[in-house]
Design an enzyme around this catalytic site. Structure first.
Site, PDB file in Angstrom:
ATOM      1  CG  ASP A  52      -1.714   1.219   1.433  1.00 30.00           C
ATOM      2  OD1 ASP A  52      -1.918   1.926   0.424  1.00 30.00           O
ATOM      3  OD2 ASP A  52      -2.142   1.485   2.567  1.00 30.00           O
ATOM      4  CG  ASP A  56      -6.054   2.913   0.493  1.00 33.04           C
ATOM      5  OD1 ASP A  56      -5.145   2.059   0.631  1.00 33.04           O
ATOM      6  OD2 ASP A  56      -6.699   3.037  -0.570  1.00 33.04           O
ATOM      7  CG  ASP A  60      -1.465   1.568  -3.646  1.00 35.86           C
ATOM      8  OD1 ASP A  60      -0.257   1.338  -3.881  1.00 35.86           O
ATOM      9  OD2 ASP A  60      -1.844   2.262  -2.678  1.00 35.86           O
ATOM     10  CG  ASP A 129      -7.672 -13.065 -13.006  1.00 34.36           C
ATOM     11  OD1 ASP A 129      -8.458 -13.747 -13.667  1.00 34.36           O
ATOM     12  OD2 ASP A 129      -7.236 -13.384 -11.886  1.00 34.36           O
ATOM     13  CG  ASP A 230     -12.427 -16.037 -12.752  1.00 36.29           C
ATOM     14  OD1 ASP A 230     -11.677 -16.523 -11.897  1.00 36.29           O
ATOM     15  OD2 ASP A 230     -13.642 -15.851 -12.567  1.00 36.29           O
ATOM     16  CD  GLU A 284     -10.513 -20.591 -11.610  1.00 37.35           C
ATOM     17  OE1 GLU A 284     -11.473 -20.008 -12.122  1.00 37.35           O
ATOM     18  OE2 GLU A 284     -10.353 -20.687 -10.390  1.00 37.35           O
ATOM     19  CG  HIS A 351      -6.645 -15.945  -5.915  1.00 38.48           C
ATOM     20  ND1 HIS A 351      -6.133 -16.577  -7.031  1.00 38.48           N
ATOM     21  CD2 HIS A 351      -7.944 -15.715  -6.203  1.00 38.48           C
ATOM     22  CE1 HIS A 351      -7.081 -16.714  -7.939  1.00 38.48           C
ATOM     23  NE2 HIS A 351      -8.185 -16.191  -7.459  1.00 38.48           N
ATOM     24  CG  ASP A 352      -9.501 -19.124  -5.768  1.00 41.18           C
ATOM     25  OD1 ASP A 352      -9.912 -18.097  -5.183  1.00 41.18           O
ATOM     26  OD2 ASP A 352      -9.617 -19.293  -6.994  1.00 41.18           O
TER      27      ASP A 352
HETATM   28  C1  NOJ Z   1     -12.187 -18.229  -9.626  1.00 41.55           C
HETATM   29  C2  NOJ Z   1     -11.334 -17.230  -8.904  1.00 41.55           C
HETATM   30  O1  NOJ Z   1     -10.034 -17.741  -8.796  1.00 41.55           O
HETATM   31  C3  NOJ Z   1     -11.996 -16.999  -7.568  1.00 41.55           C
HETATM   32  O2  NOJ Z   1     -11.169 -16.254  -6.715  1.00 41.55           O
HETATM   33  C4  NOJ Z   1     -13.312 -16.328  -7.818  1.00 41.55           C
HETATM   34  O3  NOJ Z   1     -13.986 -16.189  -6.590  1.00 41.55           O
HETATM   35  C5  NOJ Z   1     -14.177 -17.150  -8.766  1.00 41.55           C
HETATM   36  N1  NOJ Z   1     -13.445 -17.630  -9.901  1.00 41.55           N
HETATM   37  C6  NOJ Z   1     -15.316 -16.331  -9.295  1.00 41.55           C
HETATM   38  O4  NOJ Z   1     -14.845 -15.398 -10.222  1.00 41.55           O
END
Ligand code: NOJ
Length: 579
Positions: A52, A56, A60, A129, A230, A284, A351-352
């Site tokens: 950041d 905030d 960024d 993305d 995505d 993905e 990130h998932d």
């Molecule tokens: C896959 C993404 O990696 C995830 O983070 C997102 O929540 C879902 N697609 C919906 O876009």
């Protein structure tokens, strides 16, 4: 009939598990001019959590600009950045309200361009993305489409007129109520595979497809080098909306997406965008079989370039962990299946998913460093393109969040609600969520030991992992034996040795319960990789004729080989030349 969400989710995350027999032979695919994405080492930045610059509490672009030299120092060659477009942020940016506008939280278009140029100057490519299975319900298209059945944007989405009765059940990954939501203005239901604020776009409509290609061209003209599509498996579905037969959950993805038309869309996209702009695309997910993945990425098909399947990350979703035997099988299967045609992404985190070291290594203070080094050695020495998630180059760990009140993620909250509704054991549920939630992977980057880990001077949007005091970039920069410096060595080794990119991969010591060992061979270039996946010493004898030579990588001071005998310390990772 509402299917069990957990069952379906488990099936969903299991897509990619196949029973096909891998091909035996391994060959050496050669690079073409545009194959930077094969030779690259990708680094994934979750922009909200990286750095950041204005206090905030949200990361960024200017924060990333401050750290361009850091990115260069890693030896990575491309960055994939999660979405940063105008968005109400229901799903942290995966709900896009304007695909050409920057969310002011991240800065301006001028900041974006400066960041992109800064990367280009350092030889780092950029992967955008693209979230076009769905938009945000705040996107102008949806706002107009919901108002009138005659709207020119109506067919940009999927509708079910209420006069036909209730629509056939469709699953939603984030909404325990299911995949259809009612809109009063036009007395109809719209489809959403994810949250109700993420209506699915209608890819059957050529006008919508053209809109998307125009968006992609807009960004390609700005200079981005690739696209990550995505949730793209869901883009093509059966829009006659049949009732699903009993047991459809077993092939969840085939019922909710992955219809043959997906290939037509991808071919069209390739012609419209990939080919003229010389950019690459990775989607993905890659279906549920090896054949599905081949049908998406084989070079001669001109659709996608890289398969990003979930079978790797699915191995360690619960605190029960994974078996090394399964790990070897899964990676070997995907390697041999793509030895001749097509290309795979190599990854264990994003990130998932929760943090790499928690799921595949050992996060205890004693073994955190060596086990992360071992995992990074693995990831950067496999055939395929390695993807490193920010913070995994340091061994950042999960954060402890035992109560639901601390969670902000729509996925975690949706799962919690549906577990409650089903009367599940909530104590057990929270235990699994605390271990596996994707919020673990979204904590601020740990730059130094100052307040908030040097991430922000304000209040961070998400709490910083308290271990930042000892686990941070500054501390690891100064330590030649740190996870960070080990990562750098690996990235530089990969850059300088195409055998690590294209060389044949052959597993040895197949049945060993602690050691994963394999060779990478291309012509006269021959490397041996020895990895101890356990917290105790591991011994083995190398196969006859395999003469270990110079050690190129070692996360311990001591050599593990003595003649053909190998003794690896806990989580020791070694790469040697073969004489
Ligand atoms: C896959 C993404 O990696 C995830 O983070 C997102 O929540 C879902 N697609 C919906 O876009």
């Amino acid at each position: 009939m509402k299917a069990s969400i957990i069952t379906i989710l488990c099936l969903f995350i299991l897509i990619g598990c196949t029973s096909e027999k891998p091909k035996e032979e391994t060959t050496t695919p050669m690079a073409t001019n545009s194959d930077w994405w094969k030779e690259g080492t990708l680094y994934q930045i979750y922009p909200q959590s990286f750095k950041d610059s204005d206090g905030d509490g949200f990361g960024d672009f200017r924060g990333i600009i401050e750290e361009l030299d850091y990115l260069e120092s890693l030896g990575i060659t491309a960055v994939w950045m999660n979405p940063f477009f105008e968005s109400p942020m229901v799903d942290n940016g995966y709900d896009v309200a304007d695909y050409r506008a920057i969310n002011p939280r991240y800065g301006t278009m001028a900041d974006f361009e400066e960041m992109l140029n800064g990367m280009r100057d350092r030889g780092i490519k950029f992967v955008l993305d693209v979230v076009v299975n769905h938009s945000s319900d705040q996107h102008m298209w949806f706002q107009e489409a919901r108002k009138s059945r005659d709207s020119q944007y109506r067919d940009y989405y999927h509708w079910w007129p209420a006069e036909k009765g209730e629509p056939p059940y469709r699953f939603s990954l984030f909404d325990p109520e299911g995949g259809w939501d009612y809109v009063e203005e036009t007395d109809s239901y719209y489809l959403h595979t994810f949250a109700e604020q993420q209506p699915d776009l209608n890819w059957e409509n050529p006008k919508l497809r053209q809109e998307v290609y125009d968006i992609m061209k807009f960004w390609a003209e700005k200079g981005v080098n690739g696209f990550r599509m995505d949730a793209f498996q869901f883009a093509s579905k059966d829009i006659t909306y049949p009732e699903f037969p009993e047991g459809y959950e077993k092939d969840f993805i085939k019922y909710h997406g992955l219809r043959p038309a997906l290939h037509d869309y991808l071919k069209e996209m390739y012609k419209e965008v990939m080919e003229p702009y010389d950019v690459f695309a990775v989607a993905e997910g890659s279906g549920s079989t090896l054949q599905d993945a081949h049908d998406l990425v084989d070079a001669d098909r001109k659709e996608l370039q890289v398969a990003y399947h979930f079978e790797y990350v699915d191995m360690a979703r619960t605190p029960a962990g994974y078996e090394l035997s399964q790990f070897k099988k899964v990676f070997s299967k995907w390697d041999s299946a793509f030895a001749e045609n097509g290309w795979v992404a190599i990854f264990l985190s994003n990130h998932d998913n929760a943090r790499l070291v928690n799921r595949f290594g050992n996060p205890s203070p004693e073994f955190r460093t060596v086990s992360t080094q071992m995992l990074n050695t693995f990831l950067l020495s496999m055939r395929g393109t390695p993807y490193t998630y920010y913070g995994d180059e340091l061994g950042m760990t999960n954060i402890d969040m035992p109560t639901i009140e601390e969670y902000v993620d729509i996925d975690a909250i949706g799962k919690y609600k549906s577990a409650m509704a089903k009367g599940e054991d909530m104590k057990e549920f929270m235990k699994v969520l605390n271990y596996s939630s994707r919020e673990n992977a979204r904590t601020p980057m740990q730059w130094d030991s100052t307040t908030n880990a040097g991430f922000t001077t304000g209040k961070p949007w998400k709490k910083v992992n308290p271990n930042y005091k000892e686990l941070n970039v500054a501390a690891q920069d100064a330590d030649p034996n740190s996870v960070l410096n080990h990562f750098r060595k690996m990235a530089h080794l990969r850059k300088g040795n195409l055998v690590l990119v294209y060389g044949a991969y052959d597993i040895i010591l197949d049945d060993h319960e602690q050691i994963h060992a394999y060779t990478r061979i291309q012509g006269d270039e021959k490397l041996l990789v020895l990895l101890n996946f356990s917290d105790s010493d591991a011994t083995a004898n190398l196969p006859e004729g395999l003469m270990p030579g110079e050690i190129l990588i070692n996360n311990y001071a001591s050599s593990p080989v003595d003649g053909d005998a190998v003794t690896l310390k806990p989580y020791q990772a070694v790469i040697l030349k073969i004489n």
